[in-house]
Design a protein around this motif. Sequence first.
Motif, short mmCIF file in Angstrom:
data_model
loop_
_atom_site.label_atom_id
_atom_site.label_comp_id
_atom_site.label_asym_id
_atom_site.label_seq_id
_atom_site.Cartn_x
_atom_site.Cartn_y
_atom_site.Cartn_z
N ASN A 258 0.87 5.63 16.82
CA ASN A 258 0.47 4.23 16.61
C ASN A 258 -0.61 3.77 17.56
O ASN A 258 -1.00 2.59 17.55
CB ASN A 258 1.70 3.33 16.80
CG ASN A 258 2.73 3.55 15.71
OD1 ASN A 258 2.40 3.98 14.61
ND2 ASN A 258 3.98 3.26 16.02
N GLN A 259 -1.09 4.69 18.42
CA GLN A 259 -2.06 4.27 19.43
C GLN A 259 -3.34 3.71 18.80
O GLN A 259 -3.86 2.68 19.24
CB GLN A 259 -2.41 5.46 20.33
CG GLN A 259 -3.30 5.08 21.50
CD GLN A 259 -3.51 6.24 22.45
OE1 GLN A 259 -3.07 7.35 22.17
NE2 GLN A 259 -4.18 5.98 23.56
N SER A 260 -3.81 4.38 17.79
CA SER A 260 -5.04 3.91 17.16
C SER A 260 -4.83 2.56 16.49
O SER A 260 -5.69 1.67 16.56
CB SER A 260 -5.53 4.94 16.13
OG SER A 260 -4.52 5.16 15.16
N LYS A 261 -3.64 2.40 15.88
CA LYS A 261 -3.36 1.13 15.22
C LYS A 261 -3.24 0.01 16.25
O LYS A 261 -3.69 -1.12 16.02
CB LYS A 261 -2.07 1.24 14.42
CG LYS A 261 -1.73 -0.01 13.60
CD LYS A 261 -0.48 0.21 12.78
CE LYS A 261 -0.18 -1.00 11.92
NZ LYS A 261 -0.02 -2.23 12.71
N LEU A 262 -2.65 0.35 17.41
CA LEU A 262 -2.52 -0.66 18.46
C LEU A 262 -3.89 -1.10 18.98
O LEU A 262 -4.10 -2.27 19.33
CB LEU A 262 -1.68 -0.10 19.62
CG LEU A 262 -0.18 0.04 19.35
CD1 LEU A 262 0.51 0.73 20.52
CD2 LEU A 262 0.46 -1.32 19.11
N SER A 263 -4.81 -0.16 19.04
CA SER A 263 -6.17 -0.51 19.48
C SER A 263 -6.80 -1.54 18.54
O SER A 263 -7.43 -2.51 18.97
CB SER A 263 -7.04 0.75 19.55
OG SER A 263 -6.52 1.65 20.50
N GLU A 264 -6.59 -1.31 17.25
CA GLU A 264 -7.12 -2.26 16.28
C GLU A 264 -6.41 -3.61 16.41
O GLU A 264 -7.06 -4.66 16.35
CB GLU A 264 -6.93 -1.70 14.87
CG GLU A 264 -7.72 -0.43 14.61
CD GLU A 264 -7.41 0.17 13.26
OE1 GLU A 264 -6.60 -0.45 12.52
OE2 GLU A 264 -7.98 1.22 12.91
N ASP A 265 -5.07 -3.54 16.60
CA ASP A 265 -4.32 -4.79 16.75
C ASP A 265 -4.75 -5.54 18.00
O ASP A 265 -4.74 -6.78 18.03
CB ASP A 265 -2.83 -4.50 16.81
CG ASP A 265 -2.28 -3.97 15.50
OD1 ASP A 265 -2.97 -4.15 14.48
OD2 ASP A 265 -1.17 -3.40 15.50
N LEU A 266 -5.11 -4.79 19.07
CA LEU A 266 -5.54 -5.42 20.31
C LEU A 266 -6.83 -6.21 20.09
O LEU A 266 -6.98 -7.33 20.62
CB LEU A 266 -5.74 -4.36 21.39
CG LEU A 266 -6.18 -4.87 22.76
CD1 LEU A 266 -5.14 -5.83 23.33
CD2 LEU A 266 -6.39 -3.70 23.73
#
Length: 585
Positions: A258-266
């Motif tokens: 989920n790291q990449s998704k979290l970057s987008e969410d950030l």
Amino acid sequence: MPPISTPRRSDSAISVRSLHSESTMSLRSTFSLHEEEEDTEPQVFAEQPSVKLCCQLCCSVFKDPVITTCGVSQKCPVDNAKLTVVVNNIAVAEQIGELFIHCKYGCRPAATGKPGAFEVDPLGCPFTIKLSSRKDHEAGCDYRPVRCPNNPSCPPLLTMNLEAHLKACEHIKCPHSKYGCTFIGNQDTYETHLEMCKFEGLKEFLQQTDDRFHEMQVALAQKDQDIAFLRSMLGKLSEKLDQLEKNLELKFDVLDENQSKLSEDLMEFRRDASMLNDELSHINARLNMGILGSYDPQQIFKCKGTFVGHQGPVWCLCVYSTGDLLFSGSSDKTIKVWDTCTTYKCQKTLEGHDGIVLALCIQGNKLYSGSADCTIIVWDIQTLQKVNTIRAHDNPVCTLVSSHNMLFSGSLKAIKVWDIMGTELKLKKELTGLNHWVRALVASQNHLYSGSYQTIKIWDIRSLECVHVLQTSGGSVYSIAVTNHHIVCGTYENLIHVWDIESKEQVRTLTGHVGTVYALAVISTPDQTKVFSASYDRSLRVWSMDNMICTQTLLRHQGSVTALAVSRGRLFSGAVDSTVKVWTC
């Protein structure tokens, strides 16, 4: 007619049917159960037994006769008929028991040399007894062979000659030979020796020493059992740790995914934060103009400092709010006194316990500390000096709490109630009926709450009687907190259970921790109530009791968080990393 010698046989799976006419009925017969291998114990009858009491195949008297009928069990060796045992033949058994036989100590192997054959020995026991009572007679027979109790090398004796032999025996040992006395002699010299034996005057001391040694052996055996139990528990803990590590690895895998998704969410969060800042500025402007009433922004707790000084894990905390002092107990067997108002430094180190300090409690100007050394020490807070020490329990003192001029101490399967008026602790009562270690005690208003294995007991403080029992799940209860509306407990298996304090109905189970919940604390204001939880997973969590959700996770400790205390809106946390941290909004 000479007596008939019949070797006795015992039960077996082979059945032999008797052919005498009196026992023959329609589809029924009498059988005796025999072993294939003979018992060589002599059995010489005084008179020839009736043929009706003997087996037609082996010519032996029946042993444990039974009545059988044709069926589907076994086959008769005479006519190959199928048989089923119906009942024991009591009548035939009683007739056999009335037969007279010679005492086995009056028999000898027959001169014919035939294996298993015996005849009457004219030099042996002259008595004949009923077969049913032979054991009683032979157990006390004067012709029974015995060995000299003084020396196995003495010639074999008959029971009737034992007394005379003992009077003349030259191998009598001193009763203290096991302690090193080397005396060996006859009866006369034995009595003279006892008057002079150096061990005779010490016999009471030696006996006490033997008794003490036996007690130590019993205690050692108990310790061995305890060690085996602890090893078993260690094995289970290792398995659980392995499982937790696997679960943690899975969580890390999910985090990576989920790291990449979290970057987008950030990035999206930053855009939303900018919008919120604009809105907050607008609200502040309205507040300044008096358009709105009071506004209470969400409280965020932050670490404001760290107390360092202990040489081992911190297991308990207690705040003396009157003097702005914080007390912490540790595995280094000391209690440290911290200034929480000005210097934030250690004011003094209290020493006196011989074990880990597990519990602290304040009542008035007295500090009470409980330890793994099974004692409670009373300290004067004004002078920071030890006042009294008592041996409180037979096991470590795990928890302490005070209320109504009473001190409550929890240990293994017991809660003791102490009267604390004055400097002396006087045992008032012991609360029993507990199923495991009592690791959590909380006093609130007129009730005492105690936690043990999957159970919370509620006691009336005035009557000291149990008035309610709450059943939990998730293993032992390690922590309890009581708010105005709820009872909260933390368990060994990472769970936080919540009950309604009035109805005693469970309303929620809070999850999120991945380790044992060691401590709970409450901060209440007129507008809201927050519960803080400390866990083996090195984190603290802040729970809003209005909506039962976690509003914040505090991650600053490098070891399991084991203790909490609150004072004036501040939260103090102690951990296995040997530090104490202070948190404020």
